[in-house]
Structure formats: structure tokens, C-alpha cells
Design a protein around this motif. Structure first.
Motif, PDB file in Angstrom:
ATOM      1  N   ALA A  16       0.797  -1.190  -0.018  1.00  0.00           N
ATOM      2  CA  ALA A  16       0.069   0.024  -0.222  1.00  0.00           C
ATOM      3  C   ALA A  16       0.782   1.241   0.075  1.00  0.00           C
ATOM      4  CB  ALA A  16      -0.942  -0.010   1.382  1.00  0.00           C
ATOM      5  N   ASP A  21       1.919   5.013   0.904  1.00  0.00           N
ATOM      6  CA  ASP A  21       1.703   6.298   1.905  1.00  0.00           C
ATOM      7  C   ASP A  21       1.393   7.464   1.375  1.00  0.00           C
ATOM      8  OD1 ASP A  21       4.212   7.160   0.883  1.00  0.00           O
ATOM      9  OD2 ASP A  21       5.459   6.829   2.721  1.00  0.00           O
ATOM     10  N   ARG A  22       1.420   8.694   2.056  1.00  0.00           N
ATOM     11  CA  ARG A  22       0.910   9.927   1.530  1.00  0.00           C
ATOM     12  C   ARG A  22       1.927  10.439   0.510  1.00  0.00           C
ATOM     13  NH1 ARG A  22       1.848  11.518   7.240  1.00  0.00           N
ATOM     14  NH2 ARG A  22      -0.331  11.725   7.461  1.00  0.00           N
ATOM     15  N   VAL A  50       2.363  -4.037   4.407  1.00  0.00           N
ATOM     16  CA  VAL A  50       1.987  -3.519   5.741  1.00  0.00           C
ATOM     17  C   VAL A  50       1.603  -4.775   6.415  1.00  0.00           C
ATOM     18  CG1 VAL A  50       1.281  -1.171   4.990  1.00  0.00           C
ATOM     19  CG2 VAL A  50      -0.468  -3.193   4.830  1.00  0.00           C
ATOM     20  N   LEU A 103       1.042  -0.407   9.798  1.00  0.00           N
ATOM     21  CA  LEU A 103       0.887   0.436   8.727  1.00  0.00           C
ATOM     22  C   LEU A 103       2.099   1.394   8.117  1.00  0.00           C
ATOM     23  CD1 LEU A 103      -2.644   1.497   9.066  1.00  0.00           C
ATOM     24  CD2 LEU A 103      -1.938  -0.135   7.838  1.00  0.00           C
ATOM     25  N   GLU A 105      -4.956   3.936  12.082  1.00  0.00           N
ATOM     26  CA  GLU A 105      -4.170   5.065  11.353  1.00  0.00           C
ATOM     27  C   GLU A 105      -2.891   5.057  11.480  1.00  0.00           C
ATOM     28  OE1 GLU A 105      -4.413   9.703  10.001  1.00  0.00           O
ATOM     29  OE2 GLU A 105      -6.064   8.876  11.097  1.00  0.00           O
ATOM     30  N   SER A 160       2.822   7.603   8.380  1.00  0.00           N
ATOM     31  CA  SER A 160       2.818   7.299   7.056  1.00  0.00           C
ATOM     32  C   SER A 160       1.653   7.970   6.319  1.00  0.00           C
ATOM     33  CB  SER A 160       2.961   5.950   6.538  1.00  0.00           C
ATOM     34  OG  SER A 160       1.879   5.121   7.242  1.00  0.00           O
ATOM     35  N   ARG A 176      -1.164   5.963   6.208  1.00  0.00           N
ATOM     36  CA  ARG A 176      -1.749   5.099   5.706  1.00  0.00           C
ATOM     37  C   ARG A 176      -3.163   4.729   6.816  1.00  0.00           C
ATOM     38  NH1 ARG A 176       3.543   3.037   4.987  1.00  0.00           N
ATOM     39  NH2 ARG A 176       4.020   2.763   2.717  1.00  0.00           N
ATOM     40  N   ILE A 230      -8.020  -0.064   2.304  1.00  0.00           N
ATOM     41  CA  ILE A 230      -6.869   0.872   2.385  1.00  0.00           C
ATOM     42  C   ILE A 230      -6.856   2.178   1.741  1.00  0.00           C
ATOM     43  CG2 ILE A 230      -4.356   1.090   1.726  1.00  0.00           C
ATOM     44  CD1 ILE A 230      -4.515  -1.147   3.634  1.00  0.00           C
ATOM     45  N   VAL A 253      -5.257   6.746   2.300  1.00  0.00           N
ATOM     46  CA  VAL A 253      -4.369   7.494   2.993  1.00  0.00           C
ATOM     47  C   VAL A 253      -5.121   8.724   3.326  1.00  0.00           C
ATOM     48  CG1 VAL A 253      -2.192   9.017   2.390  1.00  0.00           C
ATOM     49  CG2 VAL A 253      -2.620   6.891   1.363  1.00  0.00           C
TER      50      VAL A 253
END
Length: 381
Positions: A69, A71-72, A79, A210, A299, A303, A305, A377, A379
Motif C-alpha cells: 500500500a 503512503d501519503r 503492511v 501500517l 491509522e 505514513s 496509511r 486501504i 491515505v
């Protein structure tokens, strides 16, 4: 150019467009993953979408081996905790990402009674049966029944659990259906049919970090929300007492979200002492639902996520990896320890066959079992 010629070109263009794969279609890809000692071939099936989310599933244990997945910042990481190779799942079972059954969680003394007949299951958790006991669904080679691409990539795995296997009554035909769509929803549906009364309670045992498995901070800094007013408190053998205990004013109150590590080592709470951390079933406010509804939201502030767990079942087991002690080597040579990841396992309540006031885990001929859950999932920006 004649009208007929133009029509032919237009028709050819339309047919080509229809035949071409959709730009955002999710894909399913299968590859060999090795073999068991008896020669049984194991496959790995990867479901992936166009936004960086992918899930790799092993046919051994119907196991979620990895969940990638972004991240921002768009950086993709795995994960879920687990192993890099098939042999480790076989030789050092730790329930990482596996399908657990016939009965997820604990049954006191491994005993239950159905229609006046007593059944004894293997004791693989000191004095209890845990996650099916003995050779549970996590330790069998599932058959790959179907795989397909599309707007939603789909994998269907099947297994027959024979009458008497691990002490359970009835021939049970089970399927696990994994799906992944473009919105980042990894669906897992469990379906089972029996030829005589039995008990069934299935879920996935993924352990999440995460920040990326093996991250320096682990999951203790994650923010967790669970919409539940009560837990099912346990005794010193981690078996529910049968009561419902309000979470208000305790370290079990996650209704408005709280950092996992805040209460993880709070030895003033007897339940934390019993579990060596969190290892408890939350009685979800929603109860049993026809479609998956929110069971938990996790959360990672660092990250960005976010994982939402949705389910049709009435409970979710929150477990902080309390028995991870660095004994076995996980992915990329990482030694996993307590707090390095957490499990959020939607299911019926532990020891339900011995607690008449809990939602029944009984399954009868002509009345199939079904549990639908989703790992969503996203962000947080």
C-alpha cells in the motif's frame, strides 16, 4: 471514402476498444510458490490495482502473505507481518495472515456439545483449542478454483474439511474468495456448507504495521478506533466469562480513537494483565449485519496509511502480538516482537459454542455459513 468504408472503420475501432483491457482494471497473476514435503504444489496469486495496492495470497493456508500500500508520499510498502518463503509458514507457524478455522479464537478445554453429543478438539493453546486446533485451515493446501481480472480482481480457493477432522463433526465444503478493486478494497468472503450440524467461525489473522512491516516504531503509535461499547472480558486462561464489560473509563475505550500504546502496558487493569497486552474481543455496536460494516479503523500518523476493517460479524478480536518474542525470522530478516504489529480479526465471539448468550456459531445442513469482511486501504492527507 464510401459510407460503408467509414462504418467499417468505426465498427472496427469500437470492437478494438471493447477487446482492449480497461486502463484501470485490477489484475490477478499466479506464480509457483514452492511445494510441501509430500510434493503438493503451492501457488501465489497476486491481485493488484492501478493505484499501487496489491495483495499476494498463498494457496497454503489461504494466506495473505503481503499487502502492499502507498503512503501519503506515494511510497509503497508491505503492511502485514509474515515470512518471505513457504517453508517458514510450514515450519514456524505463527498464524501470520492465514485463514483460521473451523473455529477462530479459543474454545475452553477444546470441548463443546451439539445436540447432546460432546466433542473434543486438540489442545494447542495450553488448556484450550485455538484457531481450529491441531491441523486447522491455516495448515492445509487449498485448491485454486478460479482466478479472474476485471474491475474487481478475484481469487476463489476451496477446501473440504472431512467429518471428524480435528474433532469437528460434518463434512464441510469451504471457499475463501479474495477480491481487490480500484478503490483499495480487499474483500475476503468465507462460505461453508455442511452435511451435519457443526460449528464454524472463520476470519483472517493478518498482523498489521501500517508503517511497513519491520518498521522501527512498530504499531504502538497507530491510532485505533473500534465502535464498541463493551468487550467480552476473559479469565486467566483468556476464555470469556460470558459477561459484557463496558469500556467507558477503561483502556479498552477506543470509540473515539486512541493511540494503541497508551494502554498496552497498563498493569493496573486486570484484563491487560491476563492478556499480557490487548488480546480481547470487542462486542461491536452494530452486531450481525447483512453487509460489511465498520469494525475498526487503524491509522498510522507518520505514513498517513489508513486501514478500515469492515465485517458482517458481531465481534472483532484486537491483538497486539503479545506472543511475538523475536524467536523466528520474518520478512527481510526482521525479528518480530510484541507491538511490532496488531491483528484485528472480525468474527463471532470466542468460546461461543459454550456461551448460550453469545451469537451462535452453529451451522446446519441447508443453512450455509457466510462471513464477508473488507480490508479498506486509503491515505489520510
Amino acid at each position: 471514402m464510401s459510407g460503408i468504408g467509414k462504418t467499417g472503420i468505426i465498427l472496427a475501432t469500437l470492437l478494438a476498444a471493447l477487446a482492449a483491457p480497461a486502463a484501470n482494471a485490477a489484475e490477478a497473476r499466479r506464480t509457483p510458490a514452492g511445494a510441501l514435503r509430500d510434493g503438493t504444489a503451492i501457488e501465489a496469486i497476486t491481485l493488484s490495482n492501478a493505484h499501487g495496492v496489491s495483495a499476494r495470497i498463498l494457496s497454503y493456508g489461504a494466506t495473505l502473505q503481503s499487502l502492499m500500500a502507498p503512503d501519503r508520499a506515494g511510497k509503497v510498502a508491505d503492511v502485514v507481518l509474515g515470512y518471505d518463503d513457504l517453508a517458514s509458514y510450514v515450519d514456524h507457524p505463527n498464524f501470520f495472515g492465514v485463514t483460521v478455522g473451523r473455529f477462530a479464537n479459543r474454545i475452553a478445554g477444546g470441548r463443546f456439545t451439539l445436540d447432546g453429543k460432546a466433542y473434543q478438539l486438540p489442545l494447542n493453546d495450553k488448556v484450550n483449542s485455538l484457531h481450529g486446533g491441531g491441523k486447522g485451515f491455516d495448515k492445509v493446501a487449498w485448491k485454486v478454483l478460479s482466478i479472474k481480472d476485471g474491475p474487481t480482481a478475484t481469487l476463489v480457493l476451496g477446501h473440504r474439511s472431512a467429518d471428524g477432522e480435528s474433532g469437528y463433526p460434518g463434512n464441510l465444503d469451504v471457499t475463501v474468495t479474495y477480491t481487490l478493486d480500484e478503490a483499495g478494497n480487499l474483500g475476503i468472503a468465507y462460505d461453508a456448507r455442511t452435511d451435519k450440524p457443526t460449528i464454524v467461525n472463520m476470519t483472517n489473522h493478518a498482523i498489521f504495521d501500517l508503517g511497513g512491516e519491520g518498521s522501527a516504531m512498530g504499531a504502538n503509535g497507530h491510532r485505533l478506533t473500534i465502535p464498541a461499547k463493551a468487550i467480552t472480558p476473559v479469565d486467566d486462561k483468556l476464555i470469556p466469562t460470558g459477561a459484557l464489560q463496558p469500556v467507558q473509563g477503561t483502556v479498552f475505550d477506543f470509540r473515539n480513537g486512541r493511540i494503541v500504546g497508551e494502554g498496552l502496558r497498563d498493569g493496573r487493569d486486570q484484563q491487560i494483565r491476563y492478556g499480557h497486552g490487548y488480546d480481547h474481543n470487542f462486542a461491536l455496536d452494530k452486531g450481525v449485519t447483512a453487509k460489511p460494516e465498520l469494525a475498526a479503523r487503524l491509522e498510522d500518523p507518520a505514513s498517513g496509511r489508513v486501514l478500515e476493517v469492515l465485517s458482517t460479524e458481531p465481534g472483532v478480536q484486537f491483538y497486539t502480538g503479545n506472543f511475538l518474542d523475536g524467536t523466528f525470522i520474518g520478512k527481510h530478516g526482521h525479528l518480530y516482537r510484541m507491538g511490532d504489529g496488531i491483528a484485528l480479526e472480525p468474527q463471532k465471539f470466542p468460546d461461543a459454542p459454550n456461551k448460550p448468550n453469545f451469537v451462535s456459531a452453529r451451522v446446519d445442513p441447508g443453512k450455509p455459513y457466510h462471513h464477508a469482511m473488507i480490508y479498506r486501504i486509503s491515505v489520510a492527507r
